[in-house]
Design a protein around this motif. Structure first.
Motif, short mmCIF file in Angstrom:
data_model
loop_
_atom_site.label_atom_id
_atom_site.label_comp_id
_atom_site.label_asym_id
_atom_site.label_seq_id
_atom_site.Cartn_x
_atom_site.Cartn_y
_atom_site.Cartn_z
N LEU B 489 39.37 30.25 41.80
CA LEU B 489 40.39 29.25 41.44
C LEU B 489 41.53 29.28 42.44
CD1 LEU B 489 41.37 31.08 38.22
CD2 LEU B 489 39.76 29.24 38.07
N PRO B 490 42.17 28.15 42.67
CA PRO B 490 43.39 28.16 43.46
C PRO B 490 44.46 28.96 42.71
CG PRO B 490 42.61 25.92 43.09
CD PRO B 490 41.82 26.80 42.20
N ALA B 491 45.19 29.79 43.43
CA ALA B 491 46.17 30.65 42.76
C ALA B 491 47.24 29.83 42.04
CB ALA B 491 46.82 31.58 43.77
N ALA B 492 47.53 28.64 42.59
CA ALA B 492 48.62 27.84 42.03
C ALA B 492 48.37 27.47 40.57
CB ALA B 492 48.81 26.58 42.87
N ILE B 493 47.08 27.30 40.22
CA ILE B 493 46.82 26.87 38.85
C ILE B 493 46.30 27.98 37.94
CG2 ILE B 493 46.38 24.48 39.57
CD1 ILE B 493 43.35 25.26 38.86
N ALA B 494 46.10 29.18 38.53
CA ALA B 494 45.52 30.25 37.71
C ALA B 494 46.59 30.84 36.81
CB ALA B 494 44.97 31.33 38.62
N THR B 495 46.18 31.14 35.59
CA THR B 495 47.10 31.82 34.68
C THR B 495 46.57 33.20 34.35
OG1 THR B 495 46.01 31.03 32.70
CG2 THR B 495 47.74 29.62 33.60
N ARG B 496 47.48 34.03 33.95
CA ARG B 496 47.15 35.40 33.56
C ARG B 496 46.06 35.45 32.50
NH1 ARG B 496 50.04 40.08 34.37
NH2 ARG B 496 49.58 41.31 32.53
N GLU B 497 46.21 34.60 31.50
CA GLU B 497 45.29 34.62 30.36
C GLU B 497 43.90 34.22 30.82
OE1 GLU B 497 48.39 33.32 30.30
OE2 GLU B 497 49.06 35.11 29.22
N GLN B 498 43.87 33.16 31.63
CA GLN B 498 42.61 32.64 32.12
C GLN B 498 41.87 33.71 32.95
OE1 GLN B 498 43.42 29.41 34.70
NE2 GLN B 498 41.36 28.56 34.61
N LEU B 499 42.61 34.35 33.85
CA LEU B 499 42.01 35.38 34.70
C LEU B 499 41.53 36.55 33.85
CD1 LEU B 499 44.46 35.40 37.71
CD2 LEU B 499 42.12 34.56 37.67
N GLY B 500 42.35 36.92 32.89
CA GLY B 500 42.00 38.03 32.02
C GLY B 500 40.68 37.77 31.30
N LEU B 501 40.51 36.55 30.81
CA LEU B 501 39.27 36.21 30.12
C LEU B 501 38.09 36.26 31.08
CD1 LEU B 501 40.41 33.32 27.78
CD2 LEU B 501 39.53 35.57 27.11
N LEU B 502 38.30 35.72 32.28
CA LEU B 502 37.23 35.75 33.27
C LEU B 502 36.84 37.17 33.63
CD1 LEU B 502 38.38 32.87 35.64
CD2 LEU B 502 36.23 32.96 34.38
N MET B 503 37.85 38.03 33.76
CA MET B 503 37.57 39.42 34.10
C MET B 503 36.75 40.08 33.01
SD MET B 503 41.26 40.37 35.67
CE MET B 503 41.15 42.12 35.91
N ALA B 504 36.89 39.60 31.80
CA ALA B 504 36.10 40.15 30.70
C ALA B 504 34.75 39.45 30.60
CB ALA B 504 36.87 40.02 29.40
N GLY B 505 34.46 38.53 31.52
CA GLY B 505 33.16 37.89 31.55
C GLY B 505 33.06 36.62 30.75
N VAL B 506 34.19 36.13 30.29
CA VAL B 506 34.16 34.92 29.46
C VAL B 506 34.43 33.70 30.34
CG1 VAL B 506 35.17 33.75 27.47
CG2 VAL B 506 35.08 36.25 27.55
N VAL B 507 33.47 32.80 30.45
CA VAL B 507 33.69 31.56 31.17
C VAL B 507 33.96 30.48 30.14
CG1 VAL B 507 32.79 30.02 32.94
CG2 VAL B 507 31.98 32.37 32.81
N ASN B 508 35.20 30.00 30.14
CA ASN B 508 35.57 29.09 29.04
C ASN B 508 35.48 27.62 29.46
OD1 ASN B 508 37.60 29.63 30.79
ND2 ASN B 508 39.24 29.44 29.29
N GLU B 509 34.28 27.14 29.63
CA GLU B 509 34.16 25.71 29.87
C GLU B 509 32.88 25.21 29.25
OE1 GLU B 509 36.34 24.62 34.04
OE2 GLU B 509 35.32 26.49 33.69
#
Lengths: 372, 509
Positions: B489-509
């Motif tokens: 993701l572009p850093a400008a639009i990434a949020t902490r929560e979103q990254l945290g979920l991704l790091m846990a393996g959750v793709v939310n789309e």
């Protein structure tokens, strides 16, 4: 602070020496010998005359050479315990070379002989290096086993294929090779003694090893691989190759020590030439801090102990084996002292204690908060 | 040792002094913790926090001062004595035996599992299971420590300490290896645990200090400079007290995108130390003049990716193209020569040769270059000059450049590595956890340097577990999970929560 440091070191050394002397004295008394007479002989005997002094140096020569090789291998992270076997292979190769070209002039024969000796040792050391680098075989295991093989091979050759034909004719069968041609003898540098030109060679090589290890890219690579293989690999050093190089060099030095011993002292391959130089060389190297500048004096010190031991046997009637015990005690004491000398914590404690009792009059309760 | 002692109501340290050769590590330090309380112990590296806690845990003896528990003076001669009183410490540098398994490591410290000629490993395994389920700290009891990532080792340390029945938990920077969710989780769990436990929490991360602690004690140069209630102070105030000056970490503000791809990794597969498939079809593109942040929980293939890029680990399949050239499975030397800089995870044993001097370590990759050698001889003068100038530029604090590098502090070791890698003018720089465990001053410096390289057109691959760090510095953020890139993701639009979920393996789309 520096004065305290000096005092501290002096104190540690004296304590260690005293402890060693005391333990030694106990052992000597137990077997009914006079400790004072024995110590006097060991430490003054070798310096009493020209013979004693040169004999010390004669012993030091192979110790320096072996010690240098050991320093290279240990610095490169490979614990070579196989110098003994490598010396034997050096003796065999150099002797064979000298006997193969009996008519060659000295300027050609001597270098050929030394090269053969070094190659013989390097081959033997290289086996262990190769096994470690390619197959991960522990080098302590392989070098010790190679020592056994070398010892048997040596005995076999001296009793069989390489035996002096005169021994067969006279039927005495002493296991020794033919006497080397005069051209293969190293010059004696002090007349009427056994001190030979190998000393010069050893000192020159000590300087070369220092340069190699600390002044060249080659040495840098070896030391990096030895000190932290992971970092060396990260920096692009071929660690396996460096292990093999180190073992080739270490073996080469041990082999050379054998060649020099044959060419300078015995002039033929006989049994018992090495007389444990391969093992003492390890102690010399560690004792000298794995640095040529330490190895040379350490080798001389060991020379004193060896010659002193011979003399005690003759004059003080103490068996030479007893002297080995004393040597062990002395070495243990010095090595322990060295650990203590480099212990910054102990030094700090000593300094604080010294300052406290020196300036005195500071009540124990006030010393909290730390004096500056 | 299962909680044999009575509960800890109050722990008090009064006038603790500890001296090491040349420095006063603890200078008349006093602090106190009550039952159910969380005390944050804050300070830069070398402020004496770890020393103080090692004294409390029985590893060091104080030169003077007293420790009292429930009003009674105690003296911990050994770590076991501290354990017996219910004090358990999770160290920053893990106290685990690498070639033993998790169970064996736990059993090692549990005297009551040692019976005559018999070690009750099953008991230990049960206890680990209990504790790790109770506190939601998943560990595999039969894994060898050396196989585990730093994050996993951290969990083992926590479980181990809890298995020993600790009532007062000393945590030395426990969150440095966790994801934001895990961190929040851990903080919440620790908060709950204060019902039964007291906690001393050592950290540089002031937002965590804010979130968790009731009181905060700040150490600087071995002495207490501040002692107060956390709620009354902002993180910025605490940071200023901690460093003695205002600190602002730099940010990557310009998100302009270059398009020149400098390093491209396609369908990469490689095995980890356990023979597992650590990288499983990983694709990644690094562009010139960008910082690409690689976020992820440790143990998801970061270490292996960095190794593979440096030529230190064989590639099973897939390709690595660097500046258009295929450099798959080339030697470390070739990768270095191609212009790849690498700041490794293990700075003490991989990034430097600890027994070598600072001078020597600064030429670790270039000792054989014409600049530092002539035929096979090293130019010692040039090596020394190089060290002096880098020491100046990179503010490496050492008494002389000829001291052993291993004797420097972690932050300074990192500066040595950074100086060496940057001085080589790399085309791309792989930085793995570059600021782990270094103090704020050094962190600020390292971040500034990385951004400066970016400006010069170097592609920087920043592998980190610190979301703050990644979000502050990156142009784009890739999230790695189980050996694959889950999303970029572009850093400008990434949020902490979103990254945290991704790091846990959750793709939310």
């Amino acid at each position: 602070m520096n004065k305290i440091k000096l005092l501290y070191r002096l104190g540690v050394i004296l304590t260690a020496a005293l402890a060693a002397a005391l333990v030694g004295a106990m052992v000597l008394t137990a077997i009914g010998a006079s400790p004072i007479a024995t110590y006097t002989t060991i430490f003054t005997g070798p310096f009493a005359d020209k013979y004693g002094i040169t004999e010390v140096l004669v012993r030091a020569i192979p110790l320096i050479l072996v010690g240098l090789g050991i320093a290279i291998s240990f610095r490169s992270g490979i614990l070579n315990i196989g110098a003994e076997g490598q010396i034997l292979m050096g003796i065999l190769a150099s002797t064979a070379m000298a006997l193969a070209f009996p008519g060659a002039p000295k300027v050609i024969l001597l270098p050929l002989m030394f090269m053969a000796g070094a190659l013989g040792g390097a081959f033997w050391g290289g086996i262990a290096g190769f096994l470690r680098a390619k197959l991960g075989v522990n080098e302590i295991l392989s070098t010790v086993m190679l020592n056994y093989i070398a010892a048997q091979f040596y005995t076999y050759l001296l009793r069989g294929p390489m035996i002096d034909s005169n021994e067969l004719l006279t039927g005495s069968g002493t296991p020794q090779s033919m006497r080397l041609p005069k051209a293969a003898w190293l010059d004696r540098i002090v007349p009427e003694t056994r001190l030979h030109a190998g000393l010069i060679l050893a000192l020159v090589l000590a300087f070369c090893v220092y340069s190699l290890l600390w002044r060249t890219t080659w040495g840098y690579r070896l030391r990096a691989a030895g000190a932290e293989a992971k970092a060396a690999r990260y920096a692009g050093v071929h660690v396996e190759r460096s292990l093999i190089t180190a073992m080739l060099l270490a073996g080469g030095f041990a082999g050379l020590a054998g060649a020099v011993e044959v060419s300078g002292v015995h002039h033929r391959a006989i049994e018992g030439i090495s007389s444990g130089y391969g093992f003492s060389g390890i102690v010399v190297a560690l004792f000298g801090g794995l640095h040529p500048a330490g190895i040379v004096p350490a080798a001389v010190f060991f020379g004193v102990l060896l010659v002193g031991a011979d003399m005690t046997q003759r004059s003080a009637g103490v068996p030479a084996n007893m002297i080995l015990v004393l040597q062990g005690v002395v070495i243990l004491a010095i090595v322990s002292a060295k650990m203590y000398i480099n212990n910054a914590y102990a030094l700090e404690r000593f300094a604080r204690f010294f300052r406290r009792s020196g300036t005195a009059k500071i009540p124990r309760s006030v010393k909290t908060g730390g004096q500056p | 040792m299962q909680a044999a002692s009575e509960p800890i109501q109050e722990l008090k340290l009064v006038g603790i002094c500890k001296r090491f050769p040349g420095i006063l590590a603890c200078d008349n330090v006093s602090l106190e913790v009550k039952r159910g309380e969380v005390l944050a112990l804050v300070g830069e590296n070398g402020a004496g926090k770890s020393t103080l806690m090692n004294i409390l845990a029985g590893l060091y003896q104080p030169d003077s001062g007293t420790i009292s528990l429930n009003g009674e003076a105690v003296h911990f001669k050994t770590p076991n004595a501290a354990f017996a009183h219910g004090i358990g410490m999770v160290h920053q540098n893990f106290m685990l035996v690498p070639n033993l398994t998790v169970v064996e490591n736990v059993a090692l410290g549990s005297k009551n599992l040692h019976r005559f000629m018999n070690l009750d490993l099953n008991g230990a395994r049960r206890r680990i299971k209990e504790i790790s389920e109770h506190h939601e700290l998943p560990v595999n009891p039969d894994a060898y420590i050396w196989q585990l990532s730093v994050g996993e080792q951290q969990r083992v340390e926590l479980v181990k300490t809890l298995c020993f029945g600790a009532q007062l938990l000393i945590l030395d920077e426990p969150t440095s290896a966790l994801t934001p969710q895990e961190t929040d989780d851990l903080l919440a769990r620790l908060k709950r645990m204060t019902a039964e436990l007291s906690i001393i929490f050592i950290s540089h991360k002031l937002n965590e200090v804010k979130a968790l602690s009731d009181r905060v004690t700040i150490l600087r140069h071995g002495a207490v400079v501040f002692n107060g209630t956390t709620a009354d102070h902002t993180p910025a105030e605490l940071a200023a007290l901690m460093t003695g000056h205002e600190v602002t970490l730099p940010r990557n503000e310009s998100h302009d995108q270059s398009t020149e791809v400098i390093l491209s990794v396609k369908a990469l597969r490689a095995r980890g130390d356990r023979g597992n498939l650590a990288l499983d079809g990983l694709d990644l593109e690094l562009r010139a003049g960008e910082v690409l942040g690689l976020a992820g929980v440790s143990g998801n293939g970061q270490r292996e990716l960095a190794d593979v890029l440096a030529g230190l680990r064989p590639v099973e399949s897939g390709t690595i193209h660097f500046q258009g050239k295929n450099l798959t499975n080339h030697s470390p030397r070739r990768m270095i020569e191609a212009g790849l800089g690498y700041i490794p995870e293990d700075r003490h044993h991989e990034g430097i040769v600890p027994s070598f001097s600072v001078q020597d370590n600064l030429v670790l990759k270039d000792y054989a270059s014409p600049k530092f050698s002539f035929s096979c001889f090293l130019k010692l003068g040039e090596i020394e000059r190089n060290a002096e100038s880098l020491r100046e530029c990179f503010d490496i604090r050492c008494s002389s450049t000829s001291v052993a590098t291993g004797s420097l502090s972690g932050g300074n070791i990192q500066k040595v590595i950074l100086a060496r890698e940057i001085a080589r003018c790399p085309k791309a720089l792989v930085a793995v956890y570059p600021t782990r465990g270094v103090d704020m001053g050094a962190q600020e410096f390292i971040h500034t340097q990385l951004l400066a390289r970016r400006k010069e057109g170097v592609g920087v691959l920043l592998i980190s577990e610190e979301l703050e760090e990644i979000m502050n510095l990156s142009d784009r953020i890739a999230v790695i999970y189980k050996g694959r890139i889950l999303k970029v993701l572009p850093a400008a639009i990434a949020t902490r929560e979103q990254l945290g979920l991704l790091m846990a393996g959750v793709v939310n789309e």
